[in-house]
Design a protein around this motif. Structure first.
Motif, mmCIF file in Angstrom:
data_model
loop_
_atom_site.group_PDB
_atom_site.id
_atom_site.type_symbol
_atom_site.label_atom_id
_atom_site.label_comp_id
_atom_site.label_asym_id
_atom_site.label_seq_id
_atom_site.Cartn_x
_atom_site.Cartn_y
_atom_site.Cartn_z
ATOM 1 N N VAL A 22 152.779 57.543 -14.841
ATOM 2 C CA VAL A 22 152.775 58.113 -16.257
ATOM 3 C C VAL A 22 154.674 57.844 -16.457
ATOM 4 N N PRO A 23 154.980 57.596 -17.713
ATOM 5 C CA PRO A 23 156.320 57.280 -17.793
ATOM 6 C C PRO A 23 157.089 58.763 -18.040
ATOM 7 N N PRO A 24 158.334 58.875 -17.729
ATOM 8 C CA PRO A 24 158.843 60.090 -17.855
ATOM 9 C C PRO A 24 158.862 60.810 -19.250
ATOM 10 N N GLN A 25 159.028 60.265 -20.410
ATOM 11 C CA GLN A 25 158.974 60.821 -21.562
ATOM 12 C C GLN A 25 157.541 61.365 -21.892
ATOM 13 N N GLN A 26 156.471 61.046 -21.228
ATOM 14 C CA GLN A 26 155.295 61.667 -21.267
ATOM 15 C C GLN A 26 154.896 62.608 -20.175
ATOM 16 N N ALA A 27 155.868 63.125 -19.533
ATOM 17 C CA ALA A 27 155.553 63.963 -18.506
ATOM 18 C C ALA A 27 156.418 65.368 -18.550
ATOM 19 N N ILE A 28 155.874 66.235 -17.981
ATOM 20 C CA ILE A 28 156.706 67.708 -18.081
ATOM 21 C C ILE A 28 156.576 68.234 -16.620
ATOM 22 N N MET A 29 157.629 68.517 -16.397
ATOM 23 C CA MET A 29 157.862 69.433 -14.873
ATOM 24 C C MET A 29 157.926 70.803 -15.207
ATOM 25 N N ILE A 30 157.138 71.766 -14.476
ATOM 26 C CA ILE A 30 157.063 73.145 -14.494
ATOM 27 C C ILE A 30 157.620 73.647 -13.270
ATOM 28 N N GLY A 31 158.529 74.273 -13.117
ATOM 29 C CA GLY A 31 159.239 74.842 -11.858
ATOM 30 C C GLY A 31 159.841 76.338 -12.273
ATOM 31 N N ASP A 32 160.488 76.947 -10.987
ATOM 32 C CA ASP A 32 160.969 78.157 -11.103
ATOM 33 C C ASP A 32 162.525 78.043 -10.674
ATOM 34 N N ASP A 33 162.856 77.013 -10.500
ATOM 35 C CA ASP A 33 164.279 76.548 -9.939
ATOM 36 C C ASP A 33 165.084 75.785 -11.097
ATOM 37 N N ILE A 34 166.023 76.538 -11.646
ATOM 38 C CA ILE A 34 166.678 75.921 -13.100
ATOM 39 C C ILE A 34 167.620 74.828 -12.672
ATOM 40 N N VAL A 35 168.069 74.598 -11.516
ATOM 41 C CA VAL A 35 168.610 73.280 -10.994
ATOM 42 C C VAL A 35 167.806 72.226 -10.378
ATOM 43 N N ASN A 36 167.117 72.625 -9.563
ATOM 44 C CA ASN A 36 166.404 71.580 -8.594
ATOM 45 C C ASN A 36 165.090 70.976 -9.243
ATOM 46 N N GLY A 54 166.898 68.464 -12.307
ATOM 47 C CA GLY A 54 166.373 67.349 -11.828
ATOM 48 C C GLY A 54 165.407 66.637 -12.353
ATOM 49 N N ALA A 55 164.407 67.408 -12.961
ATOM 50 C CA ALA A 55 163.467 66.632 -13.975
ATOM 51 C C ALA A 55 164.101 66.053 -15.288
ATOM 52 N N GLN A 56 164.977 66.723 -15.804
ATOM 53 C CA GLN A 56 165.598 66.287 -17.220
ATOM 54 C C GLN A 56 166.673 65.084 -16.948
ATOM 55 N N ARG A 57 167.099 65.024 -15.629
ATOM 56 C CA ARG A 57 167.909 63.830 -15.475
ATOM 57 C C ARG A 57 167.166 62.617 -15.347
ATOM 58 N N CYS A 58 165.996 62.809 -15.230
ATOM 59 C CA CYS A 58 164.905 61.540 -14.902
ATOM 60 C C CYS A 58 164.504 61.374 -16.448
ATOM 61 N N GLY A 59 164.728 61.881 -17.541
ATOM 62 C CA GLY A 59 164.166 61.841 -18.721
ATOM 63 C C GLY A 59 162.894 62.547 -19.063
ATOM 64 N N MET A 60 162.625 63.627 -18.273
ATOM 65 C CA MET A 60 161.282 64.277 -18.493
ATOM 66 C C MET A 60 161.774 65.533 -19.463
ATOM 67 N N ARG A 61 160.742 66.279 -19.788
ATOM 68 C CA ARG A 61 160.831 67.483 -20.295
ATOM 69 C C ARG A 61 160.582 68.605 -19.149
ATOM 70 N N ALA A 62 161.172 69.612 -19.382
ATOM 71 C CA ALA A 62 161.062 70.811 -18.194
ATOM 72 C C ALA A 62 161.099 72.247 -18.590
ATOM 73 N N LEU A 63 160.063 72.769 -18.102
ATOM 74 C CA LEU A 63 159.824 74.234 -18.232
ATOM 75 C C LEU A 63 160.236 75.074 -17.174
ATOM 76 N N GLN A 64 160.885 76.401 -17.482
ATOM 77 C CA GLN A 64 161.290 77.345 -16.378
ATOM 78 C C GLN A 64 160.187 78.415 -16.617
ATOM 79 N N VAL A 65 159.380 78.854 -15.350
ATOM 80 C CA VAL A 65 158.512 79.847 -15.485
ATOM 81 C C VAL A 65 159.578 81.202 -15.027
ATOM 82 N N ARG A 66 158.936 82.164 -15.475
ATOM 83 C CA ARG A 66 159.812 83.341 -15.254
ATOM 84 C C ARG A 66 158.794 84.312 -14.101
#
Length: 265
Positions: free
Chosen positions: A201-215, A219-231
């Motif tokens: 899957v190319p980065p623009q069609q992927a989403i990373m979901i994590g609890d770590d704002i930096v890692n 990290g995912a956004q720097r690869c061109g992905m969208r990224a969500l932070q869970v609370r």
């Protein structure tokens, strides 16, 4: 509807803090996460579990998650130790290991005689002064020291509270030996690119979901992905005012994120 949820073909999920909170009892699933994983798989979306877990082999780690009810297999997991082993073999490096005892089997096929580098992971109770000093002596004795870190997290959450992660000890060795560590776990670009390649899957069609704002998120956004932070997990309210990283969205938990994404399919 949420713009960030459109045109998604693949999800990358952090594990500790998103699927479950770890602890001495093995950990407990976060409410709704077992069902959320099941729904993602039923939807046909591509899925990778992206972890900086370095306290156990992937086999043992996956078995623990299966015991909590998660539908997960070893070949769906992107983790730092296998990536480190590839690097060691490619560069003919022989590591001195400062890792958790349960992770040592991942390095079974690697020559460890007469070390010419140090590999550091989340060694937990193995982070004694004596063990850190031994790693320091290996590095300081080299003309060009090589330090490979299986992550650079600052801390993580277990059921009894926050714990120092590998990044704190990595920084100590960097400072003492005047060396820059090579990070093979999150947030390294190579880590995310490997997970995307495994999904196809190319980065623009992927989403990373994590609890770590930096890692996770940064990290995912720097690869061109969208990224969500869970609370959940290590999330703290001050993350929402981070000076450098702005998630594409905040969600209360994985189940909420999956609800929104699946509504857009």
């Amino acid at each position: 509807m949420a713009a960030w949820a459109r045109a998604v073909r693949g999800l990358l999920l952090d594990v500790s803090g998103v699927l479950y909170d770890s602890g001495g009892d093995g950990g407990v699933p976060i409410a709704g996460s077992v069902e959320a994983v099941r729904r993602v798989k039923a939807s046909g979306l591509k899925l990778r579990f992206c972890t900086n877990e370095t306290q156990a082999t992937r086999e043992k780690f996956v078995k623990k998650l299966q015991g909590m009810g998660f539908d997960i297999s070893v070949d769906e997991v992107t983790a730092p130790a296998p990536a480190a082993c590839r690097i060691l073999k490619e560069r003919s490096l022989r590591p001195h290991l400062l890792v958790h005892n349960d992770l040592v089997p991942e390095f079974a096929e690697i020559d460890k005689a007469n070390p010419n580098c140090v590999v550091i992971g989340d060694a937990a109770e193995n982070f004694t002064y004596a063990n850190l000093n031994e790693a320091f002596r290996v590095l300081i004795g080299m003309e060009k020291p090589v330090l490979i870190s299986l992550g650079r997290g600052r801390y993580y959450k277990e059921t009894d509270g926050l714990k120092l992660d590998v990044g704190a000890y990595m920084k100590a060795l960097e400072y003492a030996c005047d060396v820059q560590a090579e990070v093979v776990g999150k947030p390294a670009k190579m880590f995310f690119e490997s997970a995307l390649a495994e999904m196809g899957v190319p980065p623009q069609q992927a989403i990373m979901i994590g609890d770590d704002i930096v890692n996770d998120v940064g990290g995912a956004q720097r690869c061109g992905m969208r990224a969500l932070q869970v609370r959940t997990g290590k999330y703290r309210p001050c993350d929402e005012n981070h000076p450098h990283v702005k998630p594409d969205a905040y969600v209360n938990n994985l189940a909420e994120a999956v609800d929104v994404i699946l509504q857009q399919l």
